[in-house]
Design a protein around this motif. Structure first.
Motif, PDB file in Angstrom:
ATOM      1  N   UNK A 112       0.842  -1.205   0.000  1.00 29.34           N
ATOM      2  CA  UNK A 112       0.000   0.000   0.000  1.00 29.34           C
ATOM      3  C   UNK A 112       0.878   1.256   0.000  1.00 29.34           C
ATOM      4  N   UNK A 113       1.900   1.269   0.856  1.00 31.03           N
ATOM      5  CA  UNK A 113       2.801   2.420   0.958  1.00 31.03           C
ATOM      6  C   UNK A 113       3.542   2.650  -0.359  1.00 31.03           C
ATOM      7  N   UNK A 114       4.045   1.598  -0.983  1.00 23.90           N
ATOM      8  CA  UNK A 114       4.775   1.761  -2.247  1.00 23.90           C
ATOM      9  C   UNK A 114       3.840   2.245  -3.356  1.00 23.90           C
ATOM     10  N   UNK A 115       2.582   1.805  -3.340  1.00 18.94           N
ATOM     11  CA  UNK A 115       1.618   2.305  -4.338  1.00 18.94           C
ATOM     12  C   UNK A 115       1.393   3.798  -4.172  1.00 18.94           C
ATOM     13  N   UNK A 116       1.364   4.270  -2.944  1.00 22.96           N
ATOM     14  CA  UNK A 116       1.211   5.720  -2.687  1.00 22.96           C
ATOM     15  C   UNK A 116       2.450   6.459  -3.184  1.00 22.96           C
ATOM     16  N   UNK A 117       3.627   5.936  -2.872  1.00 24.63           N
ATOM     17  CA  UNK A 117       4.873   6.591  -3.298  1.00 24.63           C
ATOM     18  C   UNK A 117       5.017   6.632  -4.820  1.00 24.63           C
ATOM     19  N   UNK A 118       4.547   5.614  -5.499  1.00 28.47           N
ATOM     20  CA  UNK A 118       4.642   5.588  -6.970  1.00 28.47           C
ATOM     21  C   UNK A 118       3.877   6.755  -7.595  1.00 28.47           C
ATOM     22  N   UNK A 119       2.831   7.207  -6.928  1.00 26.00           N
ATOM     23  CA  UNK A 119       2.038   8.337  -7.428  1.00 26.00           C
ATOM     24  C   UNK A 119       2.794   9.660  -7.287  1.00 26.00           C
ATOM     25  N   UNK A 120       3.819   9.705  -6.401  1.00 25.86           N
ATOM     26  CA  UNK A 120       4.570  10.920  -6.138  1.00 25.86           C
ATOM     27  C   UNK A 120       5.877  10.997  -6.922  1.00 25.86           C
ATOM     28  N   UNK A 121       6.161  10.002  -7.747  1.00 24.51           N
ATOM     29  CA  UNK A 121       7.408  10.019  -8.514  1.00 24.51           C
ATOM     30  C   UNK A 121       7.411  11.139  -9.514  1.00 24.51           C
TER      31      UNK A 121
END
Length: 98
Positions: A89-98
């Motif tokens: 879940x956390x990595x999916x959120x971070x992928x949106x901020x790349x």
């Protein structure tokens, strides 16, 4: 009894004093960088990151789990580590901020 494990989504076993892939009996030491993920089929990025994650902002290292949700993790630069479903879940959120 042979020791067994997984490496990037591939079943491996310990034979003749080395880890080998169960399907080909090739040593993991020599071929692990050439094999795609055993779960998604994608090769690691040129930097060595899991293809589905790429480079995540603010992350020291991470693993998608390669089909094994309990093995997923995200480690931040301060040493804090998130594991399992929370890491996905956390990595999916971070992928949106790349």
């Amino acid at each position: 009894m042979t020791a067994k494990s997984h490496l990037r989504g591939h079943p491996i076993e310990y034979l003749n004093d080395e880890w080998v892939y169960c399907d080909t009996k090739e040593t993991t030491v020599e071929t692990h960088k050439e094999r795609p993920c055993g779960y998604c089929g994608e090769h690691a990025t040129k930097e060595g990151h899991d293809a589905c994650l790429g480079t995540l902002p603010g992350v020291m290292n991470a693993c998608c789990g390669h089909g094994r949700l309990n093995e997923a993790y995200v480690q931040l630069w301060d040493g804090f580590c998130i594991r399992g479903k929370d890491a996905v879940v956390f990595s999916d959120i971070l992928k949106k901020w790349r």
